[in-house]
Scaffold this motif. Structure first.
Motif, short mmCIF file in Angstrom:
data_model
loop_
_atom_site.label_atom_id
_atom_site.label_comp_id
_atom_site.label_asym_id
_atom_site.label_seq_id
_atom_site.Cartn_x
_atom_site.Cartn_y
_atom_site.Cartn_z
N PHE A 40 0.14 -4.56 3.08
CA PHE A 40 -0.97 -4.40 2.16
C PHE A 40 -1.35 -2.93 2.04
O PHE A 40 -1.02 -2.11 2.90
CB PHE A 40 -2.18 -5.27 2.54
CG PHE A 40 -2.99 -4.74 3.67
CD1 PHE A 40 -2.61 -4.98 4.98
CD2 PHE A 40 -4.13 -3.98 3.43
CE1 PHE A 40 -3.35 -4.48 6.02
CE2 PHE A 40 -4.88 -3.47 4.46
CZ PHE A 40 -4.48 -3.72 5.78
N SER A 41 -2.01 -2.59 0.94
CA SER A 41 -2.26 -1.18 0.63
C SER A 41 -3.75 -0.88 0.62
O SER A 41 -4.59 -1.79 0.50
CB SER A 41 -1.68 -0.85 -0.74
OG SER A 41 -2.30 -1.67 -1.70
N TYR A 42 -4.05 0.38 0.71
CA TYR A 42 -5.43 0.85 0.78
C TYR A 42 -5.52 2.08 -0.12
O TYR A 42 -4.60 2.91 -0.12
CB TYR A 42 -5.72 1.20 2.25
CG TYR A 42 -7.01 1.93 2.49
CD1 TYR A 42 -8.23 1.28 2.40
CD2 TYR A 42 -7.01 3.29 2.84
CE1 TYR A 42 -9.42 1.95 2.64
CE2 TYR A 42 -8.19 3.96 3.08
CZ TYR A 42 -9.40 3.29 2.98
OH TYR A 42 -10.56 3.95 3.21
N SER A 61 -10.34 0.45 -2.62
CA SER A 61 -9.76 -0.87 -2.84
C SER A 61 -8.58 -1.12 -1.93
O SER A 61 -7.97 -0.19 -1.39
CB SER A 61 -9.35 -1.02 -4.30
OG SER A 61 -8.21 -0.26 -4.57
N GLN A 62 -8.30 -2.41 -1.76
CA GLN A 62 -7.14 -2.84 -0.99
C GLN A 62 -6.38 -3.84 -1.84
O GLN A 62 -6.98 -4.51 -2.69
CB GLN A 62 -7.59 -3.49 0.32
CG GLN A 62 -8.28 -2.52 1.25
CD GLN A 62 -8.77 -3.21 2.52
OE1 GLN A 62 -8.15 -3.15 3.56
NE2 GLN A 62 -9.90 -3.87 2.40
N ALA A 63 -5.08 -3.95 -1.60
CA ALA A 63 -4.29 -4.87 -2.42
C ALA A 63 -3.11 -5.43 -1.62
O ALA A 63 -2.69 -4.83 -0.62
CB ALA A 63 -3.76 -4.17 -3.67
N ALA A 64 -2.61 -6.57 -2.07
CA ALA A 64 -1.40 -7.16 -1.48
C ALA A 64 -0.52 -7.64 -2.63
O ALA A 64 -1.03 -8.11 -3.65
CB ALA A 64 -1.78 -8.32 -0.57
N PRO A 65 0.79 -7.49 -2.48
CA PRO A 65 1.70 -7.85 -3.59
C PRO A 65 1.87 -9.35 -3.74
O PRO A 65 1.69 -10.09 -2.77
CB PRO A 65 3.02 -7.21 -3.16
CG PRO A 65 2.96 -7.22 -1.66
CD PRO A 65 1.52 -7.01 -1.30
N ALA A 84 -0.08 -7.81 -8.17
CA ALA A 84 -0.86 -7.70 -6.93
C ALA A 84 -2.22 -8.36 -7.07
O ALA A 84 -2.74 -8.52 -8.18
CB ALA A 84 -1.03 -6.23 -6.58
N LEU A 85 -2.75 -8.75 -5.93
CA LEU A 85 -4.15 -9.14 -5.83
C LEU A 85 -4.88 -7.98 -5.18
O LEU A 85 -4.33 -7.32 -4.29
CB LEU A 85 -4.32 -10.38 -4.94
CG LEU A 85 -3.72 -11.69 -5.40
CD1 LEU A 85 -4.09 -12.80 -4.41
CD2 LEU A 85 -4.20 -12.05 -6.79
N THR A 101 -4.45 -10.82 2.27
CA THR A 101 -3.05 -11.16 2.54
C THR A 101 -2.87 -12.68 2.53
O THR A 101 -1.85 -13.18 2.05
CB THR A 101 -2.56 -10.54 3.87
OG1 THR A 101 -3.53 -10.77 4.88
CG2 THR A 101 -2.40 -9.04 3.73
N ALA A 102 -3.88 -13.42 3.01
CA ALA A 102 -3.79 -14.88 2.94
C ALA A 102 -3.74 -15.34 1.49
O ALA A 102 -2.93 -16.20 1.12
CB ALA A 102 -4.99 -15.51 3.66
N ALA A 103 -4.58 -14.73 0.64
CA ALA A 103 -4.61 -15.11 -0.79
C ALA A 103 -3.29 -14.77 -1.48
O ALA A 103 -2.80 -15.54 -2.30
CB ALA A 103 -5.78 -14.42 -1.48
N ALA A 104 -2.70 -13.61 -1.15
CA ALA A 104 -1.45 -13.19 -1.78
C ALA A 104 -0.30 -14.13 -1.37
O ALA A 104 0.57 -14.45 -2.18
CB ALA A 104 -1.12 -11.75 -1.41
N ARG A 105 -0.32 -14.57 -0.11
CA ARG A 105 0.69 -15.53 0.34
C ARG A 105 0.52 -16.86 -0.38
O ARG A 105 1.50 -17.47 -0.81
CB ARG A 105 0.58 -15.76 1.86
CG ARG A 105 1.19 -14.62 2.65
CD ARG A 105 0.98 -14.77 4.15
NE ARG A 105 1.50 -13.59 4.82
CZ ARG A 105 2.78 -13.45 5.18
NH1 ARG A 105 3.65 -14.43 4.98
NH2 ARG A 105 3.20 -12.34 5.75
#
Lengths: 252, 252
Positions: free
Chosen positions: A184-186, A197-201, A212-213, A235-239
């Motif tokens: 995940f990114s920051y 912001s933070q994001a996950a692919p 991404a979310l 990360t749970a939501a992106a999975r």
């Protein structure tokens, strides 16, 4: 630029703050002559991409867009799948959450949810395309995209949106590697000077990264503990989104 | 036809049954030469209206459409407003319900709900534009539209989709008058030889008719009592939709 692109790009001037645009405003925005602009508007309207307000004669986005969304969603229900996940993420974290999809070398927002849980909230403009190098969503996508896209961005002249935007290719390359390992990114005030912001692919059924979310927090509220809680939810939501899209999450 | 229209009309070949279209299929469908078709596809893709499947290279509708729907809905939330009303109508009647909006001289579907309550159900293709003279939705709109649109349709060469399609202008004019008095329309196998449908118009905040709600029933199940029940639910839903859109229903 071709005629088709010139016409289609006119649609990008619409936003939440600018839902209607008149002929003379279009002339000003595009810097093109009135006859050309009018011809483009007429063709866009004839095909339902614009509609004209019966009284003011100003243009707004038309019904063909809703119909095409329906057609796309019937076979590829990304928006329908992401909508409850983004809404849940916003409710769980109490912060603005959004999903965006890769479109060429930018990200195109598809849905956002604003829980309005605080006095200060990130303002999200769904009309705005998100640059890859300057947003957490973009870094998350770059980390899992193919080498072609990464190379294209790393060799481009990168725009600085704030003093925090990474414009040096080596620094950007390092950050992308980090994201690839953490999953995940920051991004701290790199696109908007007041937003962290933070994001996950997210991945589709071919295991390609498609977008991404992200959860965006006013920088004043971006304390370490809150960010950690958000990263876990994200990360749970992106999975979950990837699973619903028929994809599988890469091993980190 | 202008270049822009030629390109935009290519988007209309997508449907639930045809979610992906390759270059050579586009050449066949449009009857245009390969170089022109390819140039149009590239411009549509560059602007996010199409995306290419990474493996098959076939095109599908792109993410820009979802983003523009988000922008339109933020200021003009027709889809968000109609969605629960159409879903409720489908559940209440046990039959397929849909909403469509006027786009030039056709109706563009924006949302449909299928309760799947029966063994035989109307198949609705949201990619298909609905002609005004041959559908109950179209008759509902024509009855409350301005004289310009009505005149345009009544003077056109009307296509017969089935043996029941009204193609005679005098008969059509009479039917439109009836609908204007009753406030809802009825169409028996005039667009699809197996489908009977009813519709009621919806109005926006300027009190212009903007589209219609409709319930479609397999003709084999279109008994009088069922149609009466549906007509009651339909007019209530159309009034509710109009209220939510900020409009007021005309006195009948």
């Amino acid at each position: 630029m071709g005629t088709i692109s010139k016409a289609l790009e006119m649609l990008n001037y619409f936003s939440r703050k600018r839902p209607e645009i008149g002929l003379s405003e279009f002339v000003r925005l595009t810097g093109r002559d009135k006859a050309t602009v009018h011809r483009h508007l007429v063709e866009l309207e004839k095909n339902g991409f614009l509609e004209q307000h019966p009284a003011s004669r100003a243009y707004r986005l038309g019904p063909a867009i809703l119909r095409l969304t329906g057609v796309r969603e019937a076979s590829n229900p990304v928006r329908r799948i992401l909508r409850p996940i983004v809404t849940g993420l916003a409710e769980q974290t109490g912060e603005l959450a959004h999903a965006s999809l890769l479109q060429g070398n930018v990200l195109s927002p598809v849905f956002h949810a604003d829980p309005l849980a605080h006095g200060v909230q990130v303002h999200f403009d769904e009309a705005e395309l998100l640059p890859l190098h300057a947003t957490s969503s973009g870094l998350a996508v770059l980390a899992f995209a193919g080498p072609k896209l990464r190379k294209q961005i790393l060799s481009a002249d990168l725009q600085a949106f704030t003093a925090n935007t990474i414009v040096d290719p080596d620094t950007l390359s390092m950050r992308i590697e980090e994201v690839r390992h953490s999953g995940f990114s920051y991004s701290d005030r790199a696109f908007d000077g007041e937003v962290t912001s933070q994001a996950a692919p997210i991945f589709d059924e071919t295991s390609e990264v498609i977008g991404a979310l992200s959860v965006a927090v006013p920088a004043v509220r971006a304390h370490e503990e809150r960010l950690r809680t958000i990263a876990t939810a994200l990360t749970a939501a992106a999975r979950s989104a990837t699973r619903s899209l028929g994809g599988s999450y890469p091993e980190l």
